[in-house]
Motif scaffolding. Structure first.
Motif, PDB file in Angstrom:
ATOM      1  N   PRO B 184       1.390  -4.159   1.847  1.00  0.00           N
ATOM      2  CA  PRO B 184       0.412  -4.463   0.783  1.00  0.00           C
ATOM      3  C   PRO B 184       0.840  -3.958  -0.584  1.00  0.00           C
ATOM      4  CG  PRO B 184      -0.369  -2.654   2.154  1.00  0.00           C
ATOM      5  CD  PRO B 184       0.853  -3.201   2.822  1.00  0.00           C
ATOM      6  N   ALA B 185       1.716  -2.950  -0.658  1.00  0.00           N
ATOM      7  CA  ALA B 185       2.080  -2.376  -1.963  1.00  0.00           C
ATOM      8  C   ALA B 185       3.358  -2.982  -2.527  1.00  0.00           C
ATOM      9  CB  ALA B 185       2.233  -0.868  -1.849  1.00  0.00           C
ATOM     10  N   ALA B 186       3.980  -3.909  -1.788  1.00  0.00           N
ATOM     11  CA  ALA B 186       5.241  -4.489  -2.276  1.00  0.00           C
ATOM     12  C   ALA B 186       5.018  -5.150  -3.622  1.00  0.00           C
ATOM     13  CB  ALA B 186       5.765  -5.506  -1.272  1.00  0.00           C
ATOM     14  N   GLY B 187       5.857  -4.822  -4.591  1.00  0.00           N
ATOM     15  CA  GLY B 187       5.770  -5.434  -5.904  1.00  0.00           C
ATOM     16  C   GLY B 187       4.700  -4.858  -6.806  1.00  0.00           C
ATOM     17  N   MET B 188       4.027  -3.792  -6.354  1.00  0.00           N
ATOM     18  CA  MET B 188       2.987  -3.190  -7.191  1.00  0.00           C
ATOM     19  C   MET B 188       3.584  -2.034  -7.999  1.00  0.00           C
ATOM     20  SD  MET B 188      -0.498  -2.936  -5.013  1.00  0.00           S
ATOM     21  CE  MET B 188      -1.505  -4.378  -4.673  1.00  0.00           C
ATOM     22  N   ASN B 189       3.024  -1.813  -9.189  1.00  0.00           N
ATOM     23  CA  ASN B 189       3.482  -0.659  -9.961  1.00  0.00           C
ATOM     24  C   ASN B 189       2.740   0.598  -9.485  1.00  0.00           C
ATOM     25  OD1 ASN B 189       0.969  -0.538 -11.233  1.00  0.00           O
ATOM     26  ND2 ASN B 189       1.641  -1.924 -12.854  1.00  0.00           N
ATOM     27  N   ALA B 190       3.123   1.761 -10.050  1.00  0.00           N
ATOM     28  CA  ALA B 190       2.589   3.035  -9.556  1.00  0.00           C
ATOM     29  C   ALA B 190       1.068   3.072  -9.660  1.00  0.00           C
ATOM     30  CB  ALA B 190       3.205   4.186 -10.336  1.00  0.00           C
ATOM     31  N   TYR B 191       0.559   2.559 -10.770  1.00  0.00           N
ATOM     32  CA  TYR B 191      -0.885   2.599 -10.977  1.00  0.00           C
ATOM     33  C   TYR B 191      -1.610   1.729  -9.953  1.00  0.00           C
ATOM     34  CZ  TYR B 191      -5.408   1.922 -13.167  1.00  0.00           C
ATOM     35  OH  TYR B 191      -6.746   1.842 -13.394  1.00  0.00           O
ATOM     36  N   GLU B 192      -1.072   0.511  -9.751  1.00  0.00           N
ATOM     37  CA  GLU B 192      -1.684  -0.411  -8.790  1.00  0.00           C
ATOM     38  C   GLU B 192      -1.644   0.177  -7.379  1.00  0.00           C
ATOM     39  OE1 GLU B 192      -0.992  -4.938 -10.399  1.00  0.00           O
ATOM     40  OE2 GLU B 192       0.775  -3.797  -9.816  1.00  0.00           O
ATOM     41  N   THR B 193      -0.565   0.913  -7.068  1.00  0.00           N
ATOM     42  CA  THR B 193      -0.439   1.494  -5.731  1.00  0.00           C
ATOM     43  C   THR B 193      -1.514   2.558  -5.499  1.00  0.00           C
ATOM     44  OG1 THR B 193       1.928   1.132  -5.905  1.00  0.00           O
ATOM     45  CG2 THR B 193       1.186   2.525  -4.118  1.00  0.00           C
ATOM     46  N   ILE B 194      -1.807   3.329  -6.539  1.00  0.00           N
ATOM     47  CA  ILE B 194      -2.873   4.324  -6.393  1.00  0.00           C
ATOM     48  C   ILE B 194      -4.217   3.635  -6.141  1.00  0.00           C
ATOM     49  CG2 ILE B 194      -4.183   6.106  -7.629  1.00  0.00           C
ATOM     50  CD1 ILE B 194      -1.531   6.789  -9.045  1.00  0.00           C
ATOM     51  N   GLU B 195      -4.451   2.534  -6.888  1.00  0.00           N
ATOM     52  CA  GLU B 195      -5.679   1.760  -6.681  1.00  0.00           C
ATOM     53  C   GLU B 195      -5.759   1.231  -5.249  1.00  0.00           C
ATOM     54  OE1 GLU B 195      -7.383  -0.312 -10.676  1.00  0.00           O
ATOM     55  OE2 GLU B 195      -5.902  -1.394  -9.503  1.00  0.00           O
ATOM     56  N   LEU B 196      -4.605   0.764  -4.762  1.00  0.00           N
ATOM     57  CA  LEU B 196      -4.551   0.219  -3.403  1.00  0.00           C
ATOM     58  C   LEU B 196      -4.885   1.302  -2.385  1.00  0.00           C
ATOM     59  CD1 LEU B 196      -3.679  -2.229  -1.591  1.00  0.00           C
ATOM     60  CD2 LEU B 196      -1.463  -1.120  -1.458  1.00  0.00           C
ATOM     61  N   ASP B 197      -4.334   2.495  -2.609  1.00  0.00           N
ATOM     62  CA  ASP B 197      -4.617   3.643  -1.749  1.00  0.00           C
ATOM     63  C   ASP B 197      -6.131   3.857  -1.649  1.00  0.00           C
ATOM     64  OD1 ASP B 197      -5.205   6.336  -1.021  1.00  0.00           O
ATOM     65  OD2 ASP B 197      -3.092   6.859  -1.324  1.00  0.00           O
ATOM     66  N   GLN B 198      -6.790   3.852  -2.815  1.00  0.00           N
ATOM     67  CA  GLN B 198      -8.236   4.070  -2.827  1.00  0.00           C
ATOM     68  C   GLN B 198      -8.964   2.932  -2.124  1.00  0.00           C
ATOM     69  OE1 GLN B 198      -8.654   4.447  -6.990  1.00  0.00           O
ATOM     70  NE2 GLN B 198      -8.202   6.660  -7.010  1.00  0.00           N
ATOM     71  N   LEU B 199      -8.486   1.709  -2.380  1.00  0.00           N
ATOM     72  CA  LEU B 199      -9.131   0.544  -1.766  1.00  0.00           C
ATOM     73  C   LEU B 199      -9.060   0.624  -0.248  1.00  0.00           C
ATOM     74  CD1 LEU B 199     -10.418  -2.268  -2.004  1.00  0.00           C
ATOM     75  CD2 LEU B 199      -8.116  -3.221  -2.095  1.00  0.00           C
ATOM     76  N   ILE B 200      -7.892   0.981   0.283  1.00  0.00           N
ATOM     77  CA  ILE B 200      -7.730   1.031   1.740  1.00  0.00           C
ATOM     78  C   ILE B 200      -8.665   2.088   2.336  1.00  0.00           C
ATOM     79  CG2 ILE B 200      -6.116   1.572   3.607  1.00  0.00           C
ATOM     80  CD1 ILE B 200      -3.908   0.325   1.928  1.00  0.00           C
ATOM     81  N   ARG B 201      -8.747   3.240   1.679  1.00  0.00           N
ATOM     82  CA  ARG B 201      -9.665   4.279   2.171  1.00  0.00           C
ATOM     83  C   ARG B 201     -11.106   3.792   2.139  1.00  0.00           C
ATOM     84  NH1 ARG B 201      -6.918   9.361   2.110  1.00  0.00           N
ATOM     85  NH2 ARG B 201      -4.973   9.122   0.963  1.00  0.00           N
ATOM     86  N   LYS B 202     -11.450   3.083   1.047  1.00  0.00           N
ATOM     87  CA  LYS B 202     -12.818   2.585   0.896  1.00  0.00           C
ATOM     88  C   LYS B 202     -13.148   1.602   2.024  1.00  0.00           C
ATOM     89  CE  LYS B 202     -14.473   0.272  -2.904  1.00  0.00           C
ATOM     90  NZ  LYS B 202     -14.510   0.015  -4.348  1.00  0.00           N
ATOM     91  N   ILE B 203     -12.181   0.733   2.340  1.00  0.00           N
ATOM     92  CA  ILE B 203     -12.410  -0.257   3.402  1.00  0.00           C
ATOM     93  C   ILE B 203     -12.672   0.457   4.724  1.00  0.00           C
ATOM     94  CG2 ILE B 203     -11.308  -2.058   4.778  1.00  0.00           C
ATOM     95  CD1 ILE B 203      -9.810  -2.887   2.229  1.00  0.00           C
ATOM     96  N   ARG B 204     -11.902   1.502   4.984  1.00  0.00           N
ATOM     97  CA  ARG B 204     -12.077   2.245   6.232  1.00  0.00           C
ATOM     98  C   ARG B 204     -13.422   2.979   6.239  1.00  0.00           C
ATOM     99  NH1 ARG B 204      -9.410   7.078   8.263  1.00  0.00           N
ATOM    100  NH2 ARG B 204      -9.666   7.817   6.147  1.00  0.00           N
ATOM    101  N   ASP B 205     -13.744   3.669   5.130  1.00  0.00           N
ATOM    102  CA  ASP B 205     -14.937   4.503   5.117  1.00  0.00           C
ATOM    103  C   ASP B 205     -16.230   3.702   5.000  1.00  0.00           C
ATOM    104  OD1 ASP B 205     -13.245   6.614   5.317  1.00  0.00           O
ATOM    105  OD2 ASP B 205     -13.168   6.996   3.149  1.00  0.00           O
ATOM    106  N   GLU B 206     -16.231   2.706   4.099  1.00  0.00           N
ATOM    107  CA  GLU B 206     -17.479   1.976   3.849  1.00  0.00           C
ATOM    108  C   GLU B 206     -17.681   0.810   4.797  1.00  0.00           C
ATOM    109  OE1 GLU B 206     -17.701   0.870  -0.242  1.00  0.00           O
ATOM    110  OE2 GLU B 206     -17.489   2.946  -0.929  1.00  0.00           O
ATOM    111  N   ASP B 207     -16.608   0.094   5.096  1.00  0.00           N
ATOM    112  CA  ASP B 207     -16.771  -1.097   5.931  1.00  0.00           C
ATOM    113  C   ASP B 207     -16.460  -0.837   7.391  1.00  0.00           C
ATOM    114  OD1 ASP B 207     -17.135  -3.288   3.746  1.00  0.00           O
ATOM    115  OD2 ASP B 207     -15.448  -2.065   3.080  1.00  0.00           O
ATOM    116  N   LYS B 208     -16.059   0.393   7.691  1.00  0.00           N
ATOM    117  CA  LYS B 208     -15.769   0.778   9.080  1.00  0.00           C
ATOM    118  C   LYS B 208     -14.716  -0.137   9.710  1.00  0.00           C
ATOM    119  CE  LYS B 208     -19.137   3.738   8.715  1.00  0.00           C
ATOM    120  NZ  LYS B 208     -18.652   4.912   7.966  1.00  0.00           N
ATOM    121  N   ILE B 209     -13.699  -0.479   8.917  1.00  0.00           N
ATOM    122  CA  ILE B 209     -12.614  -1.295   9.460  1.00  0.00           C
ATOM    123  C   ILE B 209     -11.395  -0.395   9.623  1.00  0.00           C
ATOM    124  CG2 ILE B 209     -11.085  -3.255   9.018  1.00  0.00           C
ATOM    125  CD1 ILE B 209     -13.312  -4.455   7.308  1.00  0.00           C
ATOM    126  N   SER B 210     -10.832  -0.377  10.807  1.00  0.00           N
ATOM    127  CA  SER B 210      -9.620   0.416  11.030  1.00  0.00           C
ATOM    128  C   SER B 210      -8.428  -0.330  10.438  1.00  0.00           C
ATOM    129  CB  SER B 210      -9.393   0.624  12.522  1.00  0.00           C
ATOM    130  OG  SER B 210     -10.598   0.978  13.137  1.00  0.00           O
TER     131      SER B 210
END
Lengths: 406, 264
Positions: B184-210
């Motif tokens: 998922p992070a291929a081709g993303m810059n450092a800032y976008e990767t941090i956002e992605l990190d947060q997004l993935i955690r949010k999906i796990r915590d809020e949507d209960k998706i592993s």
């Protein structure tokens, strides 16, 4: 613009065309007097004409590219043409629709039966184009044998009428249903195919249908076809010839409206979106949980339904059918309607259908040159507007919270 | 508790080439797990075998969605796998380029909605409601991945990072219990990767998706995952917590090559 290089280019083009057109433009054989007439002056005309035209051609190409570049700098999307803009202007839609309906309803009272007849034929092809548009334009499945479904509809009416005396209105749904059934039968073996392979198999299917009709004399009447098919009736009332021509015209207008209504609704539905997704990326489409087989079958079946319906009306309109009406050339014309009009665009296909059928008819006055002009028009169209007359647009949704959301 | 995804001895042969060799892997509910390995190790093949795009030549894949019965899914068609609650994204982005951003996500809802041909033509209230709900639901997902401004944009006009996020939203629209993210992070810059990190955690915590992700960005992998599986030449060579993996000599060898520690 008139640099030496440009002149050289145009000169070469002129010589090339003079060479190409030499046999038809210069030599005229008179078989009665056994003489050959050499018309060298024609060669000169061709040369001068091509020389002048090539400058115009390059200028147009240059403008097209400039326009594209300018547009790209502005917002990265392609340039909408005049027609496109008109088609998307919401204030113009209702009056335009009213005007078109008015003209369509008044049309048969203003012209002679020949004109009505041509228009009816054009409308039949509009329905065919709209049906094929589902398969090719939306689902992206190239079908070169579409005319077979048209034939299925026409022969269903002709045969059911001949053997069982069934009327037009009874046969209309049966013909459409039979075509849908054939659509599914064709789609089953080709579910795995795509692109070129699909085109070849559908081409074969179209030819097989025609050859069967041509050779199975006992069943279909062979090359002689079936004559004496009754024109559509109106609750048992029958008409005089001129009335019947007008009646079929109105019937066709109704059929076109019904087709547009249904296809428009399908387009913006769960199923319509699945068709487009299938066209865009088959693997992603499956990975998103869409059953590829079901979606392909539905596209083929629903596309064929309209051809079946058009076929029944065609049989009633012509009162006589034979396999000659269902050749590969018809498939090509219907495909051209879709491509010329704009893949996936309903309005585009309607315009495409009218142009593709009416233009050659009205060009009859210029005699032998009509197919030449027609071919040139298509080439020019594809060079300067490859996306078709009207490009299909995706539906836009509005949300109130748009601004606060981001 | 039974793992929600259990892969046993998964094997995939392409002719004479063994792309996957008896791979075992399991994911428990609520975990973020990474699958790493050098290029050509068989990670994407592994994804393709699980999601039904390839039919594995050996082994077993079974799922046990939370609150439902377990079942074996190897050899199932991709659309049925998705129907059972496994959704994925692709390494080389596979969006529907000429559809709008919203429509892309709406395609994800296809498997959870019902309207057929007649429904589309006659539009009874039930279909209208389903359509409205779909639009609302998908708009909500787009807000979550920060694409709410671009709903009516064609997918092909989005930036690279935005396309990756759209793929995630589209996969989430299928209501999965496990999300498989292929780089998922291929081709993303450092800032976008941090956002992605947060997004993935949010999906796990809020949507209960592993989440199971393939990734080359080691910083992201080490930050986000609770467990890591390492593959090389089609076989699993290690598994464990990020700390364990960092120190595993086999993993270091796989990444740096045989010669790295062979001092002449």
């Amino acid at each position: 613009m008139f640099s030496l290089q440009e002149i050289k280019k145009s000169g070469i083009a002129a010589i090339w065309f003079m060479f190409l057109t030499f046999p038809i433009m210069v030599i005229r054989v008179n078989p009665l007097e056994r003489t050959i007439q050499w018309r060298w002056e024609n060669m000169l005309y061709v040369g001068i004409g091509v020389f002048a035209f090539s400058f115009l051609w390059r200028e147009m190409l240059r403008r097209k590219e400039m326009g594209l570049k300018k547009k790209m700098q502005e917002d990265g999307s392609e340039k909408p043409g005049f027609l496109q803009k008109a088609a998307e202007n919401p204030r113009l839609i209702l009056p335009a629709l009213g005007l078109v309906m008015g003209i369509a309803l008044l049309f048969p009272h203003l012209v002679n039966p020949y004109q009505i007849s041509i228009m009816t034929l054009a409308l039949i092809y509009v329905v065919l184009g709209l049906g094929l548009n589902i398969v090719v334009g939306q689902a992206g499945l190239l079908n070169l044998g579409y005319v077979a479904f048209f034939a299925v509809g026409a022969y269903t009416y002709a045969l059911l009428n001949k053997h069982f005396g069934l009327g037009f209105w009874a046969c209309l749904p049966i013909g459409a249903g039979m075509a849908a059934l054939f659509g599914i039968l064709l789609a089953l073996p080709i579910l795995r195919l795509r692109g070129d392979y699909l085109a070849i198999v559908t081409l074969g299917f179209g030819e097989i249908t025609r050859i069967v009709l041509e050779n199975w004399g006992k069943f279909s009447g062979g090359p002689i076809g079936i004559r004496g098919i009754p024109r559509p009736d109106f609750f048992g009332m029958s008409f005089s010839l001129s009335e019947a021509i007008m009646y079929i015209y109105y019937l066709m207008i109704a059929a076109v409206i019904l087709t547009i209504f249904v296809i428009n609704r399908l387009q913006n539905s769960r199923l319509g979106r699945a068709w487009v997704a299938l066209r865009e990326d088959e693997i992603a489409c499956q990975a998103m949980g869409i059953d590829k087989a079901k979606v392909k079958l539905s596209a083929f079946a629903l596309g064929a339904t309209w051809a079946g319906m058009a076929g029944v009306i065609f049989a009633g309109y012509n009162t006589y059918i034979n396999p000659k009406s269902f050749t590969f050339m018809e498939s090509v014309i219907i495909l051209s309607i879709v491509v010329l009009g704009g893949m996936g665009s309903i309005l585009g296909v309607v315009l495409g259908g009218l142009i593709m059928i009416l233009l050659p008819e009205y060009l009859r006055e210029v005699g032998h040159y009509r197919m030449l002009i027609f071919g040139a028009a298509m080439i020019i169209m594809m060079v300067f507007r490859p996306q078709g007359l009207i490009q299909s647009k995706r539906k836009a949704y509005e949300f109130q919270e748009d601004k606060g959301a981001a | 508790m039974e793992p929600i995804l259990k892969v046993q001895n998964l094997t995939m042969d392409f002719g004479g080439l063994r792309a996957l060799n008896r791979v075992n892997l399991d994911i428990r509910e609520g975990e973020i797990v990474a699958l790493i390995g050098p290029n050509g190790a068989g990670k994407t093949t592994f994804f393709n075998c699980i999601t039904g795009i390839y039919k594995p030549t050996g082994g077993d894949v079974s799922i046990h969605p939370p609150g439902r019965d377990g079942l074996r899914i190897n050899g199932m068609k991709p659309n049925r796998v998705t129907g059972h609650g496994l959704a994925r994204t692709f390494q080389n982005i596979r969006l529907f380029p000429n559809m709008t951003v919203l429509e892309n996500v709406m395609i994800g809802r296809h498997v959870r909605t019902k309207a057929g041909v007649l429904g589309a033509v006659f539009r009874p209230p039930s279909v209208k409601k389903e359509e409205r709900d779909t639009v609302e639901y998908c708009y909500g997902l787009l807000k979550k991945v920060n694409l709410a401004r671009e709903v009516n944009e064609l997918a092909k006009n989005l930036s690279y990072g935005a396309q990756r996020r759209l793929e995630i939203a589209r996969a989430m629209a299928t209501d999965p219990f496990l999300l498989l993210l292929d780089e998922p992070a291929a081709g993303m810059n450092a800032y976008e990767t941090i956002e992605l990190d947060q997004l993935i955690r949010k999906i796990r915590d809020e949507d209960k998706i592993s989440i199971l992700l393939i990734e080359h960005d080691m910083k992201l992998v080490m930050n986000i995952s609770e467990r890591i599986f390492v593959m090389d030449y089609g076989s699993k060579i290690a598994q464990g917590t990020p700390l364990e993996i960092k120190q595993n000599p086999l993993v270091i060898k796989a990444y740096l090559g045989e010669d790295a520690d062979a001092d002449h």
